[in-house]
Design an enzyme around this catalytic site. Structure first.
Site, PDB file in Angstrom:
ATOM      1  N   GLY A  42    -113.425 -90.902  17.843  1.00 11.55           N
ATOM      2  CA  GLY A  42    -114.221 -91.437  18.954  1.00 11.55           C
ATOM      3  C   GLY A  42    -115.308 -90.516  19.462  1.00 11.55           C
ATOM      4  O   GLY A  42    -116.358 -90.968  19.892  1.00 11.55           O
ATOM      5  N   GLU A  97    -115.079 -85.143  24.193  1.00  9.33           N
ATOM      6  CA  GLU A  97    -114.209 -86.314  24.077  1.00  9.33           C
ATOM      7  C   GLU A  97    -114.980 -87.593  24.351  1.00  9.33           C
ATOM      8  O   GLU A  97    -115.979 -87.577  25.069  1.00  9.33           O
ATOM      9  CB  GLU A  97    -113.083 -86.217  25.113  1.00  9.33           C
ATOM     10  CG  GLU A  97    -111.723 -85.862  24.552  1.00  9.33           C
ATOM     11  CD  GLU A  97    -111.054 -86.988  23.761  1.00  9.33           C
ATOM     12  OE1 GLU A  97    -111.730 -87.913  23.265  1.00  9.33           O
ATOM     13  OE2 GLU A  97    -109.825 -86.913  23.625  1.00  9.33           O
ATOM     14  N   ASP A  98    -114.476 -88.697  23.816  1.00  9.54           N
ATOM     15  CA  ASP A  98    -115.085 -89.989  24.113  1.00  9.54           C
ATOM     16  C   ASP A  98    -114.685 -90.489  25.502  1.00  9.54           C
ATOM     17  O   ASP A  98    -115.512 -90.902  26.287  1.00  9.54           O
ATOM     18  CB  ASP A  98    -114.732 -91.028  23.041  1.00  9.54           C
ATOM     19  CG  ASP A  98    -113.233 -91.092  22.732  1.00  9.54           C
ATOM     20  OD1 ASP A  98    -112.438 -90.322  23.334  1.00  9.54           O
ATOM     21  OD2 ASP A  98    -112.846 -91.911  21.879  1.00  9.54           O
ATOM     22  N   ASP A 101    -108.424 -91.004  29.680  1.00  8.62           N
ATOM     23  CA  ASP A 101    -107.714 -92.171  30.205  1.00  8.62           C
ATOM     24  C   ASP A 101    -106.531 -91.662  31.042  1.00  8.62           C
ATOM     25  O   ASP A 101    -106.718 -91.239  32.174  1.00  8.62           O
ATOM     26  CB  ASP A 101    -107.289 -93.013  28.994  1.00  8.62           C
ATOM     27  CG  ASP A 101    -106.696 -94.349  29.363  1.00  8.62           C
ATOM     28  OD1 ASP A 101    -107.066 -94.899  30.391  1.00  8.62           O
ATOM     29  OD2 ASP A 101    -105.840 -94.851  28.600  1.00  8.62           O
ATOM     30  N   THR A 102    -105.321 -91.620  30.483  1.00  5.13           N
ATOM     31  CA  THR A 102    -104.188 -91.068  31.244  1.00  5.13           C
ATOM     32  C   THR A 102    -104.288 -89.546  31.364  1.00  5.13           C
ATOM     33  O   THR A 102    -103.707 -88.954  32.259  1.00  5.13           O
ATOM     34  CB  THR A 102    -102.844 -91.391  30.552  1.00  5.13           C
ATOM     35  OG1 THR A 102    -102.793 -90.734  29.288  1.00  5.13           O
ATOM     36  CG2 THR A 102    -102.652 -92.882  30.375  1.00  5.13           C
ATOM     37  N   GLY A 103    -104.988 -88.920  30.424  1.00  4.01           N
ATOM     38  CA  GLY A 103    -105.125 -87.461  30.423  1.00  4.01           C
ATOM     39  C   GLY A 103    -104.047 -86.764  29.606  1.00  4.01           C
ATOM     40  O   GLY A 103    -104.074 -85.548  29.448  1.00  4.01           O
ATOM     41  N   THR A 105    -103.222 -86.846  26.285  1.00  2.06           N
ATOM     42  CA  THR A 105    -103.654 -86.240  25.026  1.00  2.06           C
ATOM     43  C   THR A 105    -104.400 -84.935  25.295  1.00  2.06           C
ATOM     44  O   THR A 105    -104.123 -83.895  24.686  1.00  2.06           O
ATOM     45  CB  THR A 105    -104.593 -87.206  24.253  1.00  2.06           C
ATOM     46  OG1 THR A 105    -103.987 -88.483  24.221  1.00  2.06           O
ATOM     47  CG2 THR A 105    -104.870 -86.722  22.853  1.00  2.06           C
ATOM     48  N   LEU A 106    -105.324 -84.997  26.243  1.00  2.00           N
ATOM     49  CA  LEU A 106    -106.154 -83.820  26.508  1.00  2.00           C
ATOM     50  C   LEU A 106    -105.381 -82.681  27.130  1.00  2.00           C
ATOM     51  O   LEU A 106    -105.646 -81.517  26.837  1.00  2.00           O
ATOM     52  CB  LEU A 106    -107.305 -84.213  27.415  1.00  2.00           C
ATOM     53  CG  LEU A 106    -108.517 -84.631  26.611  1.00  2.00           C
ATOM     54  CD1 LEU A 106    -109.551 -85.242  27.494  1.00  2.00           C
ATOM     55  CD2 LEU A 106    -109.089 -83.439  25.859  1.00  2.00           C
ATOM     56  N   LYS A 129    -111.894 -92.675  33.071  1.00  2.00           N
ATOM     57  CA  LYS A 129    -111.266 -93.763  33.848  1.00  2.00           C
ATOM     58  C   LYS A 129    -110.304 -93.115  34.836  1.00  2.00           C
ATOM     59  O   LYS A 129    -109.107 -93.020  34.569  1.00  2.00           O
ATOM     60  CB  LYS A 129    -110.470 -94.675  32.910  1.00  2.00           C
ATOM     61  CG  LYS A 129    -111.278 -95.583  32.029  1.00  2.00           C
ATOM     62  CD  LYS A 129    -110.361 -96.671  31.485  1.00  2.00           C
ATOM     63  CE  LYS A 129    -110.537 -96.863  30.012  1.00  2.00           C
ATOM     64  NZ  LYS A 129    -109.590 -97.816  29.424  1.00  2.00           N
ATOM     65  N   PHE A 150    -111.051-102.049  28.988  1.00  3.94           N
ATOM     66  CA  PHE A 150    -111.049-101.534  27.619  1.00  3.94           C
ATOM     67  C   PHE A 150    -112.478-101.571  27.070  1.00  3.94           C
ATOM     68  O   PHE A 150    -113.075-102.637  26.940  1.00  3.94           O
ATOM     69  CB  PHE A 150    -110.103-102.347  26.724  1.00  3.94           C
ATOM     70  CG  PHE A 150    -109.877-101.681  25.409  1.00  3.94           C
ATOM     71  CD1 PHE A 150    -108.943-100.655  25.296  1.00  3.94           C
ATOM     72  CD2 PHE A 150    -110.628-102.024  24.289  1.00  3.94           C
ATOM     73  CE1 PHE A 150    -108.748 -99.999  24.082  1.00  3.94           C
ATOM     74  CE2 PHE A 150    -110.449-101.377  23.073  1.00  3.94           C
ATOM     75  CZ  PHE A 150    -109.506-100.364  22.975  1.00  3.94           C
ATOM     76  N   ASP A 157    -113.578 -97.622  19.487  1.00  2.00           N
ATOM     77  CA  ASP A 157    -113.307 -98.792  18.653  1.00  2.00           C
ATOM     78  C   ASP A 157    -112.346 -99.785  19.290  1.00  2.00           C
ATOM     79  O   ASP A 157    -111.622 -99.462  20.236  1.00  2.00           O
ATOM     80  CB  ASP A 157    -112.703 -98.355  17.325  1.00  2.00           C
ATOM     81  CG  ASP A 157    -111.233 -97.936  17.474  1.00  2.00           C
ATOM     82  OD1 ASP A 157    -110.956 -97.097  18.344  1.00  2.00           O
ATOM     83  OD2 ASP A 157    -110.378 -98.477  16.752  1.00  2.00           O
ATOM     84  N   ARG A 163    -117.454 -99.165  16.716  1.00  2.00           N
ATOM     85  CA  ARG A 163    -117.803 -97.757  16.974  1.00  2.00           C
ATOM     86  C   ARG A 163    -119.315 -97.549  16.919  1.00  2.00           C
ATOM     87  O   ARG A 163    -119.856 -96.673  17.574  1.00  2.00           O
ATOM     88  CB  ARG A 163    -117.155 -96.841  15.922  1.00  2.00           C
ATOM     89  CG  ARG A 163    -115.654 -96.706  16.032  1.00  2.00           C
ATOM     90  CD  ARG A 163    -115.176 -95.561  15.153  1.00  2.00           C
ATOM     91  NE  ARG A 163    -113.748 -95.622  14.873  1.00  2.00           N
ATOM     92  CZ  ARG A 163    -112.796 -95.128  15.664  1.00  2.00           C
ATOM     93  NH1 ARG A 163    -113.122 -94.554  16.792  1.00  2.00           N
ATOM     94  NH2 ARG A 163    -111.528 -95.204  15.341  1.00  2.00           N
TER      95      ARG A 163
END
Ligand code: 5GP
Length: 174
Positions: A42, A97-98, A101-103, A105-106, A129, A150, A157, A163
């Site tokens: 992304g 990053e693209d 969201d929840t944070g 992964t990062l 977000k 979304f 994607d 994309r």
């Protein structure tokens, strides 16, 4: 099911904002070299556009991660699918990053990279977000805060499609 994409941010709006963020990064990193880390897939479109607008020396690397567990809910524990090619020790690292969201992964990714002893570690995201945040992550540069919808385009994607849209859109199902 039929789906369509409604424009949320036009190509012009995105381009202008990336230009402004690129100028800000160039100021903040004056006299330094910035090492951009793209989180695939992304972040790829955004990183290329951003890199073109940064005027201090830039190097780049790519990483791909996936979260363990359910495919719809990010579990917070990540698996490295493709690791970086080069060491980041002593470098001024900027993760690109693209979307945050929840944070989850990062937050994991930042811990993992911090352990590799970069000189500094910062985060730049195209979209944020904030309403969806579960884990707090320090975002240094945000192009746009968006509502909880979304989105696709500019690298993002839906089932691997869209994309390549040059704008950010919201997927609608009729
Ligand atoms: P989180 O912050 O929840 O750990 O996960 C962030 C990842 O979820 C992003 O890198 C992206 O791959 C995916 N994601 C979150 N929100 C969206 C969205 O609105 N559209 C798309 N295409 N992916 C999203």
């Amino acid at each position: 099911m039929a789906e369509r994409v409604e424009v949320l941010l036009t190509e012009k709006e995105v381009d202008e904002r990336i230009q402004a963020i690129g100028e800000q990064i160039s100021k903040d990193y004056e006299g330094k070299e910035v090492h951009l880390i793209c989180v695939l897939k992304g972040g790829a479109f955004f990183m290329c556009e951003l890199a073109k607008r940064i005027t201090v020396p830039v190097s780049m690397d790519f990483m791909s991660v996936s979260s363990y567990g359910s495919s719809t809910v990010s579990s917070g524990s990540i698996k490295i699918v493709k690791d970086l090619d080069d060491s980041i020790m002593g470098k001024h690292v900027l993760i690109v990053e693209d979307i945050v969201d929840t944070g989850r992964t990062l937050s994991h990714l930042m811990k993992l990279l911090k352990d590799r002893n970069p000189e500094s570690l910062a985060l730049c995201t195209l979209l944020d977000k904030p309403d969806r945040r579960v884990v707090q992550v320090p975002v240094d540069y945000t192009c746009f805060q968006i509502p909880d919808e979304f989105v696709v385009g500019y690298g993002l994607d839906y089932a691997q499609r869209y994309r390549n849209l040059p704008y950010i859109g919201v997927v609608k199902f009729d």
